[in-house]
Design a protein around this motif. Structure first.
Motif, PDB file in Angstrom:
ATOM      1  N   LEU A  36       0.831  -1.205   0.000  1.00 50.15           N
ATOM      2  CA  LEU A  36       0.000   0.000   0.000  1.00 50.15           C
ATOM      3  C   LEU A  36       0.867   1.256   0.000  1.00 50.15           C
ATOM      4  CD1 LEU A  36      -2.873  -0.932   2.501  1.00 50.15           C
ATOM      5  CD2 LEU A  36      -3.085  -0.591   0.040  1.00 50.15           C
ATOM      6  N   ASN A  37       1.889   1.264   0.839  1.00 50.38           N
ATOM      7  CA  ASN A  37       2.743   2.446   0.937  1.00 50.38           C
ATOM      8  C   ASN A  37       3.587   2.654  -0.321  1.00 50.38           C
ATOM      9  OD1 ASN A  37       1.715   2.784   3.474  1.00 50.38           O
ATOM     10  ND2 ASN A  37       3.572   2.229   4.571  1.00 50.38           N
ATOM     11  N   ALA A  38       3.998   1.562  -0.944  1.00 50.78           N
ATOM     12  CA  ALA A  38       4.887   1.666  -2.108  1.00 50.78           C
ATOM     13  C   ALA A  38       4.135   2.003  -3.386  1.00 50.78           C
ATOM     14  CB  ALA A  38       5.655   0.355  -2.288  1.00 50.78           C
ATOM     15  N   TYR A  39       2.892   1.509  -3.520  1.00 54.63           N
ATOM     16  CA  TYR A  39       2.201   1.631  -4.805  1.00 54.63           C
ATOM     17  C   TYR A  39       0.851   2.344  -4.757  1.00 54.63           C
ATOM     18  CZ  TYR A  39       5.680  -1.614  -6.620  1.00 54.63           C
ATOM     19  OH  TYR A  39       6.868  -2.206  -6.992  1.00 54.63           O
ATOM     20  N   TYR A  40       0.332   2.652  -3.561  1.00 51.41           N
ATOM     21  CA  TYR A  40      -1.029   3.205  -3.482  1.00 51.41           C
ATOM     22  C   TYR A  40      -1.117   4.495  -2.672  1.00 51.41           C
ATOM     23  CZ  TYR A  40      -2.831  -1.162  -5.470  1.00 51.41           C
ATOM     24  OH  TYR A  40      -3.091  -2.228  -6.291  1.00 51.41           O
ATOM     25  N   SER A  41      -0.033   5.233  -2.512  1.00 56.36           N
ATOM     26  CA  SER A  41      -0.094   6.487  -1.759  1.00 56.36           C
ATOM     27  C   SER A  41      -0.998   7.487  -2.475  1.00 56.36           C
ATOM     28  CB  SER A  41       1.300   7.087  -1.600  1.00 56.36           C
ATOM     29  OG  SER A  41       2.090   6.288  -0.754  1.00 56.36           O
ATOM     30  N   GLY A  42      -1.900   8.133  -1.722  1.00 57.34           N
ATOM     31  CA  GLY A  42      -2.833   9.064  -2.314  1.00 57.34           C
ATOM     32  C   GLY A  42      -3.842   8.348  -3.201  1.00 57.34           C
ATOM     33  N   ASP A  43      -4.775   9.111  -3.768  1.00 54.47           N
ATOM     34  CA  ASP A  43      -5.760   8.529  -4.690  1.00 54.47           C
ATOM     35  C   ASP A  43      -5.204   8.428  -6.100  1.00 54.47           C
ATOM     36  OD1 ASP A  43      -7.679   8.338  -2.658  1.00 54.47           O
ATOM     37  OD2 ASP A  43      -8.373  10.390  -3.012  1.00 54.47           O
ATOM     38  N   ASP A  71      -5.709   5.096  -8.484  1.00 52.83           N
ATOM     39  CA  ASP A  71      -6.238   3.916  -7.798  1.00 52.83           C
ATOM     40  C   ASP A  71      -7.751   3.884  -7.907  1.00 52.83           C
ATOM     41  OD1 ASP A  71      -3.594   3.703  -7.009  1.00 52.83           O
ATOM     42  OD2 ASP A  71      -3.954   4.600  -5.035  1.00 52.83           O
ATOM     43  N   GLN A  72      -8.264   2.739  -8.296  1.00 55.52           N
ATOM     44  CA  GLN A  72      -9.708   2.535  -8.236  1.00 55.52           C
ATOM     45  C   GLN A  72     -10.099   2.038  -6.847  1.00 55.52           C
ATOM     46  OE1 GLN A  72     -11.495   3.616 -10.694  1.00 55.52           O
ATOM     47  NE2 GLN A  72      -9.699   4.022 -11.967  1.00 55.52           N
ATOM     48  N   GLN A  73      -9.146   1.393  -6.192  1.00 53.74           N
ATOM     49  CA  GLN A  73      -9.355   0.875  -4.842  1.00 53.74           C
ATOM     50  C   GLN A  73      -7.995   0.615  -4.215  1.00 53.74           C
ATOM     51  OE1 GLN A  73     -11.416  -2.870  -4.746  1.00 53.74           O
ATOM     52  NE2 GLN A  73     -11.358  -3.047  -2.530  1.00 53.74           N
ATOM     53  N   ASP A  74      -7.798   1.053  -2.968  1.00 51.32           N
ATOM     54  CA  ASP A  74      -6.527   0.813  -2.289  1.00 51.32           C
ATOM     55  C   ASP A  74      -6.237  -0.684  -2.224  1.00 51.32           C
ATOM     56  OD1 ASP A  74      -5.848   3.402  -1.888  1.00 51.32           O
ATOM     57  OD2 ASP A  74      -6.365   3.488   0.232  1.00 51.32           O
ATOM     58  N   GLY A  75      -5.077  -1.070  -2.696  1.00 47.65           N
ATOM     59  CA  GLY A  75      -4.710  -2.476  -2.696  1.00 47.65           C
ATOM     60  C   GLY A  75      -5.403  -3.280  -3.770  1.00 47.65           C
ATOM     61  N   GLY A  76      -6.161  -2.588  -4.636  1.00 47.72           N
ATOM     62  CA  GLY A  76      -6.932  -3.287  -5.659  1.00 47.72           C
ATOM     63  C   GLY A  76      -6.616  -2.799  -7.054  1.00 47.72           C
ATOM     64  N   VAL A  77      -7.665  -2.640  -7.859  1.00 46.27           N
ATOM     65  CA  VAL A  77      -7.499  -2.243  -9.256  1.00 46.27           C
ATOM     66  C   VAL A  77      -6.849  -0.861  -9.331  1.00 46.27           C
ATOM     67  CG1 VAL A  77      -8.688  -1.737 -11.419  1.00 46.27           C
ATOM     68  CG2 VAL A  77      -9.451  -3.642  -9.994  1.00 46.27           C
ATOM     69  N   GLN A  78      -5.893  -0.731 -10.235  1.00 45.42           N
ATOM     70  CA  GLN A  78      -5.144   0.514 -10.372  1.00 45.42           C
ATOM     71  C   GLN A  78      -4.799   0.717 -11.850  1.00 45.42           C
ATOM     72  OE1 GLN A  78      -0.750   0.808  -9.466  1.00 45.42           O
ATOM     73  NE2 GLN A  78      -1.532   1.907  -7.670  1.00 45.42           N
ATOM     74  N   ASP A  79      -4.894   1.968 -12.298  1.00 50.69           N
ATOM     75  CA  ASP A  79      -4.514   2.328 -13.664  1.00 50.69           C
ATOM     76  C   ASP A  79      -3.180   3.055 -13.630  1.00 50.69           C
ATOM     77  OD1 ASP A  79      -6.830   1.539 -15.352  1.00 50.69           O
ATOM     78  OD2 ASP A  79      -7.908   2.934 -14.054  1.00 50.69           O
ATOM     79  N   MET A  80      -2.330   2.759 -14.603  1.00 54.32           N
ATOM     80  CA  MET A  80      -1.036   3.428 -14.702  1.00 54.32           C
ATOM     81  C   MET A  80      -0.664   3.588 -16.168  1.00 54.32           C
ATOM     82  SD  MET A  80       2.734   2.159 -13.388  1.00 54.32           S
ATOM     83  CE  MET A  80       2.323   2.257 -11.642  1.00 54.32           C
ATOM     84  N   MET A  81      -0.103   4.760 -16.489  1.00 52.66           N
ATOM     85  CA  MET A  81       0.424   4.983 -17.835  1.00 52.66           C
ATOM     86  C   MET A  81       1.782   5.655 -17.715  1.00 52.66           C
ATOM     87  SD  MET A  81      -2.907   5.956 -20.151  1.00 52.66           S
ATOM     88  CE  MET A  81      -2.191   5.239 -21.639  1.00 52.66           C
TER      89      MET A  81
END
Length: 266
Positions: A36-43, A71-81
């Motif tokens: 969570l801290n490495a990949y999901y900081s902030g929305d 992030d669509q959901q913390d620890g869940g679906v996430q979009d990245m470009m």
């Protein structure tokens, strides 16, 4: 007496099993918090990044790009470009990831010279990311559900955990050890081992900064311990919670980058 002995034996087995389950849960909780801290900081977030790739003869090349993440959901679906700007041979190349929960992440690479959107197969996720020592999977993060974890050791500053793939046929490593810094709850070192128990690949965090209250890795290094060579990754102009719209995370943005959201400011 025999019944009493079997009862005692069963109780001991249950106690040992309970300890193992408890230890696994504790290790998993540590890993999930670090994820969570490495990949999901902030929305959401944006940053400029630069990779300096050094081969085993000391020759260097550079990659420069901008990352947009939502992030669509913390620890869940996430979009990245990831939008590449330098050097000329990778300019306008775009890497897109949709991070999934219960399935392999979806990954695409847009190659502008061919005007081609190439899907990165699950089998290629642990191959070189645009010629660097980082893998595609390193960039978006390996799903913690793919591995089992064991807490190897702990001191006042860090946890050391061992990760083993649940499906070893899909990875090139036998196991890996990850060091998680207690102060920031971030992975600061990951070492991968082959079937002979030899370390062949290592990630090290070289600098952590606090950005808008979030501990953030701003400098890291991936090293090839077998053949030599390394890639350093540096981040700057990092911002969280900038209000990225869902619409920019689409196939359209591969060919038509969202210029207004790629403008970098302090």
């Amino acid at each position: 007496m025999k019944t009493l002995f079997l009862t005692a034996l069963s109780a001991a087995v249950l106690f040992i099993s309970g300890q193992a389950i408890g230890a696994e849960k504790s290790a998993r909780e540590i890993v999930e918090q670090a994820e969570l801290n490495a990949y999901y900081s902030g929305d959401d977030g944006r940053s400029a990044a630069r990779m300096i790739i050094t081969d085993n003869q000391g020759r260097q090349q550079m990659r420069q790009f901008t990352i947009l993440r939502k992030d669509q959901q913390d620890g869940g679906v996430q979009d990245m470009m990831i939008f590449f700007s330098r050097p000329a041979d990778v300019r306008d190349t775009v890497f897109r990831v949709v991070k999934q929960v219960n399935d392999d992440d979806d990954r695409w690479l847009y190659l502008p010279d061919l005007d081609l959107v190439k899907r990165i197969s699950a089998g290629d996720k642990r191959t070189s990311f645009v010629g660097s020592h980082f893998f595609y999977e390193d960039v978006s993060g390996r799903n913690t559900d793919l591995d089992s974890y064991e807490l190897v050791s702990e001191n006042k500053d860090s946890y050391v955990l061992k990760g083993t793939a649940k499906d070893p046929g899909n990875v090139e490593f036998s196991y890996y050890e990850v060091v998680i810094d207690k102060e920031h709850m971030l992975p600061v070192e990951s070492t991968f081992y082959n079937d002979s128990g030899e370390a062949y690949r290592k990630m090290e965090v070289l600098k952590i900064e606090t950005v808008q209250g979030y501990p953030t890795v701003t400098h890291s290094r991936m090293s090839d311990l077998t053949n030599g060579g390394q890639t350093e990754m540096q981040f700057r102009f990092m911002k969280y919670n900038i209000g990225l719209p869902d619409s920019i995370f689409s196939e359209r943005s591969l060919r038509n980058p969202p210029a207004e959201w790629l403008q970098l400011r302090d």
